[in-house]
Scaffold this motif. Structure first.
Motif, PDB file in Angstrom:
ATOM      1  N   ALA A 211      -1.282 -12.200  -2.431  1.00 43.07           N
ATOM      2  CA  ALA A 211      -0.551 -11.517  -3.513  1.00 43.07           C
ATOM      3  C   ALA A 211      -1.499 -10.614  -4.300  1.00 43.07           C
ATOM      4  O   ALA A 211      -1.142  -9.479  -4.659  1.00 43.07           O
ATOM      5  CB  ALA A 211       0.101 -12.540  -4.438  1.00 43.07           C
ATOM      6  N   ALA A 212      -2.723 -11.105  -4.561  1.00 43.17           N
ATOM      7  CA  ALA A 212      -3.683 -10.280  -5.321  1.00 43.17           C
ATOM      8  C   ALA A 212      -4.040  -9.020  -4.540  1.00 43.17           C
ATOM      9  O   ALA A 212      -4.127  -7.922  -5.106  1.00 43.17           O
ATOM     10  CB  ALA A 212      -4.945 -11.093  -5.633  1.00 43.17           C
TER      11      ALA A 212
ATOM     12  N   GLY B 148      -1.272  -1.914  -3.837  1.00 43.62           N
ATOM     13  CA  GLY B 148      -0.046  -1.228  -4.262  1.00 43.62           C
ATOM     14  C   GLY B 148      -0.295  -0.399  -5.514  1.00 43.62           C
ATOM     15  O   GLY B 148       0.163   0.748  -5.637  1.00 43.62           O
ATOM     16  N   SER B 149      -1.045  -0.975  -6.447  1.00 40.96           N
ATOM     17  CA  SER B 149      -1.342  -0.250  -7.681  1.00 40.96           C
ATOM     18  C   SER B 149      -2.207   0.978  -7.385  1.00 40.96           C
ATOM     19  O   SER B 149      -1.966   2.073  -7.910  1.00 40.96           O
ATOM     20  CB  SER B 149      -2.047  -1.206  -8.658  1.00 40.96           C
TER      21      SER B 149
ATOM     22  N   GLY C  65      -1.021  -6.606  -4.600  1.00 37.49           N
ATOM     23  CA  GLY C  65      -0.844  -6.013  -5.927  1.00 37.49           C
ATOM     24  C   GLY C  65      -1.884  -4.940  -6.183  1.00 37.49           C
ATOM     25  O   GLY C  65      -1.581  -3.857  -6.692  1.00 37.49           O
ATOM     26  N   GLU C  66      -3.114  -5.243  -5.817  1.00 34.54           N
ATOM     27  CA  GLU C  66      -4.214  -4.297  -6.056  1.00 34.54           C
ATOM     28  C   GLU C  66      -4.027  -3.014  -5.238  1.00 34.54           C
ATOM     29  O   GLU C  66      -4.149  -1.906  -5.762  1.00 34.54           O
ATOM     30  CB  GLU C  66      -5.544  -4.981  -5.684  1.00 34.54           C
TER      31      GLU C  66
END
Ligand code: GRG
Length: 296
Positions: free
Chosen positions: A139-140, A146-147, A143-144
């Protein structure tokens, strides 16, 4: 240290990962699979995936035990997609990339658009599939990346760049924001993903992010310098485009020498951010030093 050999050793892991993890060229639709491979296997520098591997290495042998190669391939997929789309006629309309005809010239526009889309999607599929044994890490990573790839950074930075392309009112602050979003965020994310796979503590991940942002700014400034000073054969992409389009770059705003000085200062800031990290950072520090020197 033999920087080239150290770079090649890690880049070879990335090449093997790309070959293993991309759709095989005989997979249907073969035109799309071969277009993805055309751009991904065109011999880029592999800077971002190599940074990812080097950041993960800092935490060995402790670490999470996870293989950083799929994440390294994921980062390269996002980078390559952005280059394919950036080269399209509706954006930069470029003919040359990585020393070859751009994808839409070698294939066609629709195939290039779709190959970029498929690479972007593949990046997140790789993260979800290869790190599922540690869902928090997966997930990390997602998220990273994707950002770094999305509105807040790469795509938003590209939009700002397009909106201001013909403007004479681009300030140093706006130019730095564009550089941070368009270039530095993905370079920082590469180090952060590596540190996350290595199991780095939050403050260590913060240092990697700081180092990556500084390095990314240095890298983009030197890219502007090289666009103004090197030839297309050396760069493997069209040189002199910025001046021709009267684009606001570091060179237009600050001049060549001041730009080179800024790049060195940013590289030094990156090195300072790497200093508190554990492990043997000699490869990373040598690489950072060499990037600021590439426009000399
Ligand atoms: C189209 C969403 C979208 C974004 C485009 C990446 C980008 C944003 C534009 C490409 C043009 C450019 C000057 C980007 C800045 C980042 C940069 C210097 C990319 C080139 O990276 P290298 O030199 O390329 O690492 P290789 O081919 O070696 O991987």
């Amino acid at each position: 240290m033999d920087l080239d050999a150290e770079m090649r050793r890690r880049a070879a892991l990335v090449e093997q990962g790309i070959d293993r993890l991309l759709p095989a060229s005989n997979q249907s639709p073969t035109r799309l699979a071969s277009a993805m491979r055309y751009s991904m296997q065109a011999g880029g520098k592999r800077l971002r995936p190599v940074l990812l591997l080097a950041a993960a290495e800092l935490f060995e042998p402790a670490g999470t035990g996870l293989d950083p190669v799929p994440a390294a391939v994921a980062v390269e997929c996002v980078h390559t997609y952005s280059l394919i789309h950036d080269d399209l006629p509706c954006m930069d309309n470029d003919d040359l990339r990585r020393g070859r005809p751009t994808l839409h010239r070698a294939y066609d526009e629709a195939t290039a658009l779709l190959a970029g889309d498929a690479l972007l999607a593949l990046a997140f599929e790789l993260l979800a599939r290869h790190y599922s044994s540690q869902p928090g890490v997966a997930a990390a990573l997602g998220g990273e990346l994707g950002s770094a790839a999305g509105f807040g950074h790469l795509v938003g930075g590209q939009m700002l760049d397009l909106l201001n392309e013909k403007s004479d009112a681009v300030t140093a602050e706006l130019l730095e924001e564009i550089h941070l979003r368009k270039t530095a965020a993905l370079i920082a994310a590469s180090l952060v993903l590596g540190g996350t796979i290595g199991g780095g503590a939050p403050e260590q991940i913060g240092q990697l992010r700081r180092a990556g942002l500084e390095l990314g700014l240095a890298f983009q400034i030197m890219d502007d310098v090289l666009d103004a000073t090197a030839d297309s054969a050396t760069l493997g992409k069209t040189a002199g485009k910025d001046a021709k389009a009267d684009k606001t770059t570091s060179v237009k705003l600050h001049g060549l020498e001041a730009s080179r000085r800024h790049a060195v200062a940013r590289s030094e800031a990156a090195l300072a951010a790497l200093r508190p990290l554990p492990g043997d950072a000699s490869f990373l520090t040598t690489l950072v030093g060499s990037l600021a020197a590439r426009g000399r």
